[in-house]
Scaffold this motif. Structure first.
Motif, mmCIF file in Angstrom:
data_model
loop_
_atom_site.group_PDB
_atom_site.id
_atom_site.type_symbol
_atom_site.label_atom_id
_atom_site.label_comp_id
_atom_site.label_asym_id
_atom_site.label_seq_id
_atom_site.Cartn_x
_atom_site.Cartn_y
_atom_site.Cartn_z
ATOM 1 N N SER A 94 1.290 -0.756 0.458
ATOM 2 C CA SER A 94 -0.095 0.056 0.097
ATOM 3 C C SER A 94 1.125 1.640 0.542
ATOM 4 O O SER A 94 2.016 1.180 0.096
ATOM 5 N N ARG A 140 -5.358 0.688 -2.074
ATOM 6 C CA ARG A 140 -3.765 0.477 -2.030
ATOM 7 C C ARG A 140 -3.462 1.774 -1.517
ATOM 8 O O ARG A 140 -2.202 2.494 -1.225
ATOM 9 N N ARG A 176 3.986 -1.367 3.681
ATOM 10 C CA ARG A 176 3.443 0.323 2.952
ATOM 11 C C ARG A 176 4.346 1.583 2.843
ATOM 12 O O ARG A 176 5.651 0.956 3.370
#
Length: 251
Positions: A94, A140, A176
């Motif tokens: 993400s 995402r 992330r």
């Protein structure tokens, strides 16, 4: 640190706390947000940029990088938004894009977002981060939008609250990637204050405007940074050119 999750791509994320909106394709088209449009052949330029950037991040176990330019109007936010979408579309991580240009925030404008709160509200008020984050209808991808500050942006950027926020978002999710859209290097000291808290940096150069002296000075400022490379924007080519095998000299 980013884990390479090629064997287990992230599924579509369901956002329960983050505010989600649907963005207008016409707004994206008008703002040249190419990666947000379906089947645009020009998107291949950003796919190439995505591949080269992700390769370096994964090889070094980095999960954040800043995007800046030498001077205003070079197109750094244009690059930031399109690259953020491209990375989110890859499916293995993400992405959180932070509009940290408190002087001229424009990430939200590129996406056509109408945001009640922005990064400034997290720094100057009691607005929690969860109330500021926005998912612009792209899997995402989450945006921490900017908002112009009436206060001295340099002091806000260098505040303990800002540093704590950066550290928090970098460590919250293992898969992330954080993209910091920073002010231009020559506009103020804001970018230099935040640069040490990003793992690496990408420098956007405006073709036909930025001089060799400006480029050399920018490289001098960034010499203590893990430089991912240069993006030549507004060139005679139809879209940005990425260069990562660079050399420079300093008197």
């Amino acid at each position: 640190m980013i884990r390479n999750t090629d064997k287990y791509p992230l599924d579509s994320i369901r956002y329960t706390k983050t505010h989600s909106v649907m963005i207008d394709p016409d707004v994206l088209r008008n703002n040249r947000v190419i990666m947000g449009l379906n089947n645009d052949p020009r998107a291949d330029y950003f796919r190439v940029l995505r591949t080269t950037v992700l390769k370096q991040l994964r090889e070094n176990n980095w999960n954040s990088f800043a995007i800046t330019s030498a001077t205003p109007e070079a197109g750094k936010s244009f690059i930031s938004v399109n690259l953020a979408i491209a990375i989110a579309m890859e499916g293995n991580q993400s992405v959180l894009i932070v509009d940290a240009d408190l002087r001229r925030p424009s990430v939200g404008q590129y996406l056509g977002l109408q945001c009640e709160f922005g990064l400034v509200d997290c720094l100057t008020g009691d607005v929690p981060l969860e109330d500021v984050l926005v998912n612009p209808g792209i899997d995402r991808l989450v945006v921490l939008p900017g908002k112009s500050s009436d206060n001295n942006s340099s002091e806000l950027i260098s505040s303990r609250k800002m540093i704590s926020l950066i550290q928090e978002i970098k460590s919250r999710y293992e898969s992330r990637i954080i993209i910091l859209d920073l002010p231009p290097l020559f506009a103020a000291d804001d970018a230099m204050v935040l640069m040490p808290y990003a793992d690496a940096a990408l420098l956007v150069v405006e073709d036909g405007k930025n001089t060799s002296e400006e480029l050399q000075h920018s490289m001098y400022i960034l010499e203590q940074t893990n430089l991912l490379g240069l993006v030549l924007n507004k060139s005679r080519q139809p879209l940005p050119i990425y260069q990562y095998d660079y050399q420079y000299t300093r008197d």
